[in-house]
Design a protein around this motif. Structure first.
Motif, mmCIF file in Angstrom:
data_model
loop_
_atom_site.group_PDB
_atom_site.id
_atom_site.type_symbol
_atom_site.label_atom_id
_atom_site.label_comp_id
_atom_site.label_asym_id
_atom_site.label_seq_id
_atom_site.Cartn_x
_atom_site.Cartn_y
_atom_site.Cartn_z
ATOM 1 N N LEU A 60 0.843 -1.189 0.000
ATOM 2 C CA LEU A 60 0.000 0.000 0.000
ATOM 3 C C LEU A 60 0.881 1.243 0.000
ATOM 4 O O LEU A 60 1.813 1.345 0.807
ATOM 5 C CB LEU A 60 -0.901 0.007 1.235
ATOM 6 C CG LEU A 60 -1.995 -1.057 1.288
ATOM 7 C CD1 LEU A 60 -1.443 -2.424 1.604
ATOM 8 C CD2 LEU A 60 -3.043 -0.677 2.291
ATOM 9 N N GLU A 61 0.571 2.179 -0.897
ATOM 10 C CA GLU A 61 1.351 3.407 -1.017
ATOM 11 C C GLU A 61 0.475 4.612 -0.684
ATOM 12 O O GLU A 61 -0.521 4.870 -1.365
ATOM 13 C CB GLU A 61 1.914 3.530 -2.434
ATOM 14 C CG GLU A 61 2.846 2.385 -2.789
ATOM 15 C CD GLU A 61 3.329 2.440 -4.226
ATOM 16 O OE1 GLU A 61 3.356 3.533 -4.826
ATOM 17 O OE2 GLU A 61 3.658 1.372 -4.750
ATOM 18 N N PHE A 62 0.867 5.337 0.360
ATOM 19 C CA PHE A 62 0.158 6.528 0.814
ATOM 20 C C PHE A 62 0.981 7.770 0.459
ATOM 21 O O PHE A 62 2.210 7.728 0.477
ATOM 22 C CB PHE A 62 -0.011 6.505 2.340
ATOM 23 C CG PHE A 62 -0.813 5.344 2.854
ATOM 24 C CD1 PHE A 62 -2.169 5.481 3.100
ATOM 25 C CD2 PHE A 62 -0.212 4.124 3.112
ATOM 26 C CE1 PHE A 62 -2.909 4.414 3.592
ATOM 27 C CE2 PHE A 62 -0.937 3.048 3.600
ATOM 28 C CZ PHE A 62 -2.291 3.198 3.837
ATOM 29 N N ARG A 63 0.318 8.890 0.203
ATOM 30 C CA ARG A 63 1.025 10.125 -0.152
ATOM 31 C C ARG A 63 1.916 10.632 0.976
ATOM 32 O O ARG A 63 2.940 11.270 0.728
ATOM 33 C CB ARG A 63 0.036 11.231 -0.511
ATOM 34 C CG ARG A 63 -0.597 11.024 -1.836
ATOM 35 C CD ARG A 63 -1.432 12.210 -2.238
ATOM 36 N NE ARG A 63 -2.275 11.799 -3.364
ATOM 37 C CZ ARG A 63 -3.285 12.488 -3.809
ATOM 38 N NH1 ARG A 63 -3.605 13.640 -3.256
ATOM 39 N NH2 ARG A 63 -3.990 12.026 -4.821
ATOM 40 N N ASP A 64 1.521 10.400 2.218
ATOM 41 C CA ASP A 64 2.236 10.940 3.383
ATOM 42 C C ASP A 64 1.670 10.256 4.611
ATOM 43 O O ASP A 64 0.747 9.451 4.517
ATOM 44 C CB ASP A 64 2.014 12.462 3.444
ATOM 45 C CG ASP A 64 2.926 13.189 4.442
ATOM 46 O OD1 ASP A 64 3.818 12.554 5.039
ATOM 47 O OD2 ASP A 64 2.741 14.403 4.614
ATOM 48 N N GLU A 65 2.237 10.540 5.766
ATOM 49 C CA GLU A 65 1.610 10.176 7.038
ATOM 50 C C GLU A 65 1.836 11.322 7.995
ATOM 51 O O GLU A 65 2.882 11.972 7.962
ATOM 52 C CB GLU A 65 2.135 8.847 7.588
ATOM 53 C CG GLU A 65 3.575 8.840 8.021
ATOM 54 C CD GLU A 65 4.044 7.477 8.511
ATOM 55 O OE1 GLU A 65 3.352 6.467 8.326
ATOM 56 O OE2 GLU A 65 5.130 7.424 9.079
ATOM 57 N N ASP A 66 0.832 11.621 8.814
ATOM 58 C CA ASP A 66 0.890 12.754 9.741
ATOM 59 C C ASP A 66 1.251 12.275 11.138
ATOM 60 O O ASP A 66 0.479 11.547 11.761
ATOM 61 C CB ASP A 66 -0.462 13.465 9.821
ATOM 62 C CG ASP A 66 -0.813 14.228 8.578
ATOM 63 O OD1 ASP A 66 0.084 14.492 7.775
ATOM 64 O OD2 ASP A 66 -1.999 14.576 8.414
#
Length: 150
Positions: free
Chosen positions: A50-56
């Protein structure tokens, strides 16, 4: 076994406030699950990347983004799970257990757990139970809505 259905918390996508007994965290959002690469091997085991744009990070997000750039040369977050043909999903360093979005027990170390849980065909996976995209087969953040992603 059919691929799982991925659900992402709307607060992870759109941003917002996440109150806890100790502090209210602010999430910037735009951590969208952009892509899921699926690889099936000969024994019908499917690995999902899974590829996410960013994580906060709930406390030090701007600093954390800089650390990610230095360590990984990217801010995007990549997580992985394995769906076995014996109706099990393995979360290797990506399992949330019962931790919530703030991951209060280990907010600074990162809350990366490993676990194997039973699943059914078309199982829903909540991919943002914790701020760092730790997952489980249910939403540990009661009262927070989610959206089906790719």
């Amino acid at each position: 076994m059919p691929d799982p259905v991925f659900r992402q918390l709307d607060i992870d996508i759109d941003g917002g406030m996440y109150p806890t007994p100790l502090i209210t965290y602010t999430f910037a959002g735009n951590n969208i699950l952009d892509d899921v690469d699926r690889h099936m091997d000969a024994d019908c085991t499917t690995t999902c990347i899974l590829e996410f744009r960013d994580e906060d990070h709930p406390l030090i997000d701007e600093i954390y983004g800089g650390i990610r750039l230095i360590m990984y040369n990217r801010i995007e977050d990549i997580e992985m799970l394995t769906v076995r043909n014996n109706n099990l999903i393995e979360f290797d360093n990506a399992w949330s257990s019962n931790l919530d979005c703030a991951c209060l027990d280990e907010v600074l170390p990162g809350c990366h757990l490993t676990g194997t849980v039973p699943c059914a065909p078309g199982q829903s996976i909540c991919v943002s139970n914790a701020w760092n995209h730790m997952m489980n087969t249910y939403n540990t953040n009661q009262g927070y809505s989610s959206t089906v992603k790719p």
